[in-house]
Design an enzyme around this catalytic site. Structure first.
Site, mmCIF file in Angstrom:
data_model
loop_
_atom_site.group_PDB
_atom_site.id
_atom_site.type_symbol
_atom_site.label_atom_id
_atom_site.label_comp_id
_atom_site.label_asym_id
_atom_site.label_seq_id
_atom_site.Cartn_x
_atom_site.Cartn_y
_atom_site.Cartn_z
ATOM 1 N N GLU A 69 38.130 -56.473 -60.085
ATOM 2 C CA GLU A 69 36.949 -55.801 -60.862
ATOM 3 C C GLU A 69 36.541 -56.658 -61.916
ATOM 4 O O GLU A 69 37.203 -57.417 -62.496
ATOM 5 C CB GLU A 69 37.668 -54.561 -61.434
ATOM 6 N N LYS A 95 1.828 -13.345 -44.575
ATOM 7 C CA LYS A 95 3.309 -13.149 -44.862
ATOM 8 C C LYS A 95 3.786 -12.125 -43.774
ATOM 9 O O LYS A 95 3.351 -10.975 -43.671
ATOM 10 C CB LYS A 95 3.827 -12.838 -46.184
ATOM 11 N N HIS A 102 -11.691 -16.474 -45.353
ATOM 12 C CA HIS A 102 -11.799 -16.638 -46.870
ATOM 13 C C HIS A 102 -11.079 -15.646 -47.713
ATOM 14 O O HIS A 102 -11.100 -14.263 -47.173
ATOM 15 C CB HIS A 102 -13.224 -16.617 -47.244
ATOM 16 N N ASN A 146 -11.913 -10.049 -36.976
ATOM 17 C CA ASN A 146 -12.436 -10.638 -38.052
ATOM 18 C C ASN A 146 -12.229 -10.018 -39.214
ATOM 19 O O ASN A 146 -12.594 -8.957 -39.585
ATOM 20 C CB ASN A 146 -13.740 -10.980 -37.747
ATOM 21 N N ALA A 165 -18.091 -2.956 -46.033
ATOM 22 C CA ALA A 165 -17.792 -3.898 -47.205
ATOM 23 C C ALA A 165 -17.246 -2.843 -48.429
ATOM 24 O O ALA A 165 -17.826 -2.003 -48.701
ATOM 25 C CB ALA A 165 -18.771 -4.744 -47.459
ATOM 26 N N ARG A 217 -16.215 4.363 -50.013
ATOM 27 C CA ARG A 217 -16.594 3.580 -51.264
ATOM 28 C C ARG A 217 -17.458 4.802 -51.859
ATOM 29 O O ARG A 217 -18.168 5.752 -51.152
ATOM 30 C CB ARG A 217 -17.235 2.449 -50.957
#
Length: 456
Positions: A153, A350, A362, A376, A422, A439
């Site tokens: 060593e 997921k 998007h 879509n 939408a 809505r």
């Protein structure tokens, strides 16, 4: 017991002070795997009778991190390499031979070890190296005939011995019939007050047993890790080797120096991988796949002709053929995409099955869902799958059109060819072909005057 019986002892008890880490040194990673795990893999490939791993500092951490079918032996006091091997003696066969490896020498390969074992026979084998700088390492001492007589060593070496360039890598093959007697006769009368395993070389020579040196053909194979700099150097060497193998196999790497593989990569033909991509675990890539820059892909399967745009993260998922993913897409565990699917920027999926030809281009979250084909998702669509206690499933049929900024509150089912307006919050099932609006009706207030700020 036959003389060719092989035991392997891996020394992994050191603290690794120079790593400046609470983690035991042998758990630091090369290529995404603990160094000790890599050494065990290499040892196992030699088909030994058993593998004995000597642990000490941080033993509980080591046992929790490296769950392998080996014999674990604790060295309660770190009194040197000779003492470490001695603790393993009760688990070694009386005959045959023992190969000594090190948990912080992660790149040692099977080919080199087989060469050493073949050279040693039933005598002593010693793996040596001639590095550019031997400072701090034990020197190989030879006699006038070139035979190895001892290892000294550096702390115990005189000037002439320090001038020797050939060094001991620490990797030894030792005959079991002699091993116990040699270890019991070791002395700690040296500069470090330790029991040196290297002193066995002189004992073998004294007993008339030949020492067979084998010089490692590439220094890094026997290089140890004592600090983070050395760890980083070996990581780069390891990654360079993997990149070179992929290039030889036909994969295009835009820059091999900016590529990391921390697992296994199975690939088809004409695969292109851009810079700064990281692959972890088991990854399979089909023909004509392109991976954009800065992607992280872990335990994923990607079908042929698919393109993964930059900055996408894929984990525990399956991507079908001819998909377009990203940029900035995230596929989480149990995401399964059929063929011709488009998943765009800032879309997260997921635990969801996505049918053929479906698009979410998007700003969308799809979780715990079953989605049909040619559907879509408008920008800003969210599947609200969690009620604060339980996760719930959403089922969406074929050719559904979901308007922008919709929330689908699970559990909910949308039939085939459903359209949602939408901004809708869909809380009830919608039958095939229906239009769903949820809505408030827009109101325009006539004569309204916007208040002005008070003038100072």
């Amino acid at each position: 017991m036959p003389q060719n019986t092989l035991n392997i002892v891996i020394l992994a008890a050191g603290k690794g002070t120079r790593m400046y880490s609470k983690m035991p040194k042998v758990l630091h990673r090369i290529g995404g795997k603990p160094m000790l795990g890599r050494v065990i893999d290499t040892a196992a490939a030699l088909n030994p009778q058993n593998i004995c791993v000597v642990i000490g500092h941080g033993k509980d951490q080591v046992l929790n991190a490296v769950k392998r079918d080996v014999v674990w032996v604790e060295q309660t006091e770190q009194l040197g390499t000779g003492h470490a091997v001695k603790t393993a003696l009760p688990h070694l066969s009386a005959e045959g031979r023992t190969l000594v490896l090190y948990g912080d020498v992660p790149l040692i390969d099977v080919k080199t070890l087989k060469t050493l074992l073949e050279a040693a026979g039933n005598e002593v084998g010693l793996l040596t190296d001639v590095p550019a700088d031997p400072t701090g390492l034990g020197r190989i001492i030879r006699d006038g005939n070139g035979s190895v007589t001892a290892i000294v060593e550096e702390k115990d070496a005189d000037a002439a011995q320090k001038a020797v360039k050939e060094i001991n890598t620490g990797i030894l093959v030792l005959p079991n019939a002699k091993l116990e007697n040699w270890l019991n006769s070791l002395s700690s009368n040296n500069a470090q007050g330790e029991y040196y395993l290297t002193d066995l070389i002189a004992k073998a020579v004294a007993d008339g047993i030949k020492v067979h040196p084998v010089q490692v053909h590439t220094s890094y194979l026997a290089a140890g890790v004592n600090n983070k700099l050395q760890l980083a150097e070996l990581e780069r060497i390891f990654q360079t080797e993997q990149a070179q193998e992929l290039l030889k196999a036909g994969v295009t790497l835009s820059d091999p120096a900016r590529f990391d593989l921390r697992g296994r990569l199975k690939h088809g033909q004409d695969v292109v991988i851009d810079v700064n991509c990281i692959f972890e675990g088991e990854v399979e890539i089909g023909d004509n796949v392109e991976i954009g820059a800065n992607c992280v892909i872990k335990n994923a399967k990607i079908g042929a002709n698919s393109k993964i745009a930059p900055f996408s993260h894929l984990e525990d998922c399956e991507v079908g053929e001819n998909n377009r993913i990203g940029p900035y897409a995230r596929l989480r565990p149990q995401a399964k995409l059929a063929a011709d699917v488009h998943i765009g920027n800032f879309v997260e999926i997921k635990n969801a099955a996505i049918g053929k030809g479906t698009k979410a281009n998007h700003l969308t979250y799809i979780g715990d869902a079953e989605v049909g084909s040619k559907t879509n998702f408008g920008a800003g669509t969210i599947i609200a799958n969690y009620d604060g206690v339980h996760k719930h499933k959403t089922v969406i049929g074929n050719e559904v059109r979901i308007g922008s900024n919709c929330v689908l509150v699970a559990p909910v089912t949308l039939g085939n060819k459903v359209t949602t307006g939408a901004g809708s919050a869909i809380t009830r099932n919608v039958e095939d072909g229906k239009l769903a609006l949820a809505r408030a009706r827009q109101t325009v207030i006539e004569g309204w005057v916007r208040p002005e700020k008070d003038k100072q």
